[in-house]
Write a protein that holds these residues in place. Structure first.
Motif, mmCIF file in Angstrom:
data_model
loop_
_atom_site.group_PDB
_atom_site.id
_atom_site.type_symbol
_atom_site.label_atom_id
_atom_site.label_comp_id
_atom_site.label_asym_id
_atom_site.label_seq_id
_atom_site.Cartn_x
_atom_site.Cartn_y
_atom_site.Cartn_z
ATOM 1 N N UNK A 1 51.480 27.355 82.496
ATOM 2 C CA UNK A 1 51.065 27.381 81.337
ATOM 3 C C UNK A 1 50.362 28.418 80.656
ATOM 4 N N UNK A 2 49.250 28.858 81.896
ATOM 5 C CA UNK A 2 48.275 29.996 81.470
ATOM 6 C C UNK A 2 49.429 31.253 81.300
ATOM 7 N N UNK A 3 50.240 31.557 82.206
ATOM 8 C CA UNK A 3 51.249 32.693 81.828
ATOM 9 C C UNK A 3 52.003 32.808 80.712
ATOM 10 N N UNK A 4 52.416 31.481 80.294
ATOM 11 C CA UNK A 4 53.123 31.299 79.076
ATOM 12 C C UNK A 4 52.313 31.850 77.803
ATOM 13 N N UNK A 5 51.299 31.129 77.723
ATOM 14 C CA UNK A 5 50.206 31.368 76.564
ATOM 15 C C UNK A 5 49.829 33.071 76.731
ATOM 16 N N UNK A 6 49.764 33.729 77.946
ATOM 17 C CA UNK A 6 49.231 34.990 77.976
ATOM 18 C C UNK A 6 50.365 36.068 77.315
ATOM 19 N N UNK A 7 51.631 35.683 77.916
ATOM 20 C CA UNK A 7 52.510 36.575 77.282
ATOM 21 C C UNK A 7 52.995 36.232 75.883
ATOM 22 N N UNK A 8 53.016 34.875 75.318
ATOM 23 C CA UNK A 8 53.019 34.641 73.783
ATOM 24 C C UNK A 8 52.011 35.227 73.034
ATOM 25 N N UNK A 9 51.023 35.308 73.682
ATOM 26 C CA UNK A 9 49.723 35.939 72.806
ATOM 27 C C UNK A 9 50.139 37.569 72.646
ATOM 28 N N UNK A 10 50.452 37.853 73.601
ATOM 29 C CA UNK A 10 50.969 39.483 73.755
ATOM 30 C C UNK A 10 51.999 39.847 72.767
ATOM 31 N N UNK A 11 53.057 38.890 72.586
ATOM 32 C CA UNK A 11 54.117 39.064 71.620
ATOM 33 C C UNK A 11 53.665 38.884 70.272
ATOM 34 N N UNK A 12 52.845 37.988 70.136
ATOM 35 C CA UNK A 12 52.204 37.706 68.728
ATOM 36 C C UNK A 12 51.464 38.774 68.241
ATOM 37 N N UNK A 13 50.449 39.215 69.186
ATOM 38 C CA UNK A 13 49.775 40.353 68.945
ATOM 39 C C UNK A 13 50.597 41.504 68.258
ATOM 40 N N UNK A 14 51.534 41.970 69.218
ATOM 41 C CA UNK A 14 52.437 43.117 68.776
ATOM 42 C C UNK A 14 53.191 42.834 67.401
ATOM 43 N N UNK A 15 53.766 41.638 67.196
ATOM 44 C CA UNK A 15 54.172 41.317 66.069
ATOM 45 C C UNK A 15 53.302 41.616 64.706
ATOM 46 N N UNK A 16 51.976 41.127 64.801
ATOM 47 C CA UNK A 16 51.193 41.228 64.144
ATOM 48 C C UNK A 16 50.622 42.620 63.663
ATOM 49 N N UNK A 17 50.764 43.359 64.743
ATOM 50 C CA UNK A 17 50.225 44.735 64.726
ATOM 51 C C UNK A 17 51.571 45.362 63.727
ATOM 52 N N UNK A 18 52.793 45.031 64.085
ATOM 53 C CA UNK A 18 53.841 45.768 63.391
ATOM 54 C C UNK A 18 53.863 45.195 61.955
ATOM 55 N N UNK A 19 53.296 44.060 61.916
ATOM 56 C CA UNK A 19 53.572 43.604 60.235
ATOM 57 C C UNK A 19 52.648 44.408 59.601
ATOM 58 N N UNK A 20 51.110 44.522 60.066
ATOM 59 C CA UNK A 20 50.302 45.207 59.252
ATOM 60 C C UNK A 20 50.628 46.698 59.062
ATOM 61 N N UNK A 21 51.407 47.275 59.952
ATOM 62 C CA UNK A 21 51.865 48.673 59.671
ATOM 63 C C UNK A 21 52.824 48.728 58.224
ATOM 64 N N UNK A 22 53.796 47.812 58.629
ATOM 65 C CA UNK A 22 54.776 47.767 57.623
ATOM 66 C C UNK A 22 54.140 47.583 56.348
ATOM 67 N N UNK A 23 53.123 46.653 56.139
ATOM 68 C CA UNK A 23 52.852 46.431 54.898
ATOM 69 C C UNK A 23 52.033 47.598 54.259
ATOM 70 N N UNK A 24 51.298 48.195 55.067
ATOM 71 C CA UNK A 24 50.342 49.495 54.777
ATOM 72 C C UNK A 24 51.231 50.794 54.470
ATOM 73 N N UNK A 25 52.461 50.578 54.844
ATOM 74 C CA UNK A 25 53.295 51.960 54.982
ATOM 75 C C UNK A 25 54.487 51.854 53.777
#
Length: 381
Positions: free
Chosen positions: A21-45
């Motif tokens: 359960x902990x590992x799943x949340x950890x990986x999911x958080x990393x994926x969400x974090x990278x996607x959010x970063x990409x969205x911000x970059x695309x919105x500002x570019x």
């Protein structure tokens, strides 16, 4: 012992699930974090999204969510597969393997079962069982006896203490002989009940009428109850608020049941319940023995004693017994336990054999002391 191993298996499953359960949340958080970063970059570019999506894909590959999750999930799956097998091993057993061809006296067994129902207050079930068994009529006498008890207990559920007070008064001498203060405890409940209504004068009158005969041995408790009179209008906020606890009623109910059974010459616990509970504890080592002795069932059928030690909890040890540590046999009237000069105990036959019927001294099996038969004394439990 097997229940402990079952608990360990459960704990392993719980631990593996927590890790997964902990590992799943950890990986999911990393994926969400990278996607959010990409969205911000695309919105500002103002650039095309292709390069950002390619970068996102690269980073997600570095995170490797599947590779990280597979290990923890695999360990959890292994633990989950093993746990049902552990459950089946402990609970889904063929208990007929430990069965001996013993003829039971059916009328006696049926009487025990019917009496059990009456002891539990299941009067209709007991009546139905007797009608169908047709050979347990002797248990009917138990019905009227325990019906009186359950009438008192039912009344107490409604905080009606009159039936219990009448019974305690009628059996006051026997209760005193047993060292029970049940009668005073019932009066105690009635006194607090009256005081709870705010009637201090009535409570004082009740105390003077019913507590005087108990003053000799229970003066401290009676004095404490008299202190309650000062707080008659706010007892729940007083230092005596604990006297209003429902557990006081439960304690008296339990003592009433215990003393009622005691005066009837009956055990507090149902004999059938105690037998089944003891059997549940003794069954695992017998089943293990029968697994080892699978090809020698005829020997098991002819055995007069249990072939393996069966350890039961203290609640099932009703009589003191002694098993000789040398022969592993239980002492009998012809083979009494004997206390040796060193303080260790053996059965008489073992001592006679080791001393050649007293013709020589021998060394204690547990210490280097030389033992003389003439110095051994019978040990009485």
């Amino acid at each position: 012992m097997e229940l402990h191993s079952l608990k360990d298996s459960f704990d392993r499953v719980a631990k593996k699930r927590k890790v997964s359960y902990s590992k799943t949340h950890e990986v999911t958080d990393l994926i969400v974090q990278e996607i959010n970063k990409a969205i911000k970059v695309m919105q500002s570019s103002t650039l095309e999204y292709k390069s950002e999506l390619a970068e996102l894909k690269k980073k997600l590959q570095e995170v490797s969510p599947l590779n990280q999750l597979e290990g923890a999930q695999k360990e959890l799956n292994i633990a989950l597969i093993k746990y049902p097998k552990a459950l089946e091993k402990v609970f889904n057993r063929d208990i007929s393997k430990a069965y001996q061809n013993i003829e039971f006296d059916s009328p006696i067994v049926n009487q025990i079962i019917a009496s059990h129902f009456y002891r539990q207050g299941l009067f209709e079930v007991g009546d139905c069982f007797i009608a169908e068994a047709q050979d347990a009529e002797a248990a009917v006498a138990m019905r009227s006896l325990f019906q009186e008890l359950y009438q008192m207990l039912e009344a107490m559920k409604s905080q009606n203490l009159e039936p219990a007070l009448k019974w305690a008064a009628a059996n006051s001498n026997k209760l005193k002989e047993n060292g029970s203060d049940l009668q005073l405890r019932i009066h105690h409940l009635q006194f607090v009940k009256i005081l709870q209504k705010g009637s201090r004068d009535e409570a004082l009158k009740y105390a003077r009428t019913n507590f005087a005969s108990f003053a000799g041995n229970h003066i401290a408790e009676i004095q404490k109850l008299m202190g309650c009179l000062l707080y008659s209008d706010r007892l729940h906020e007083s230092p005596y608020a604990h006297l209003l606890s429902p557990t006081n009623w439960d304690t008296v109910t339990d003592e009433l049941t215990r003393q009622f059974c005691n005066l009837l010459g009956q055990s507090y616990e149902s004999p059938l319940s105690a037998t089944i509970a003891a059997g549940i504890q003794g069954l695992p080592p017998l089943l293990k023995f029968m697994t080892v002795m699978a090809g020698k069932k005829h020997e098991w059928q002819s055995m007069k004693q249990l072939p393996v030690p069966v350890e039961l909890d203290k609640e099932f040890q009703f009589h003191s017994v002694f098993v000789c540590p040398v022969t592993k046999e239980q002492s009998t009237d012809d083979n009494l336990p004997m206390l040796m000069s060193c303080g260790h105990v053996l059965c008489k036959q073992s001592i006679n054999k080791m001393s050649k019927n007293g013709s020589k001294t021998f060394k204690c099996p547990y210490c280097p002391t030389d033992i003389d038969l003439t110095q051994c004394r019978q040990l009485i439990f």
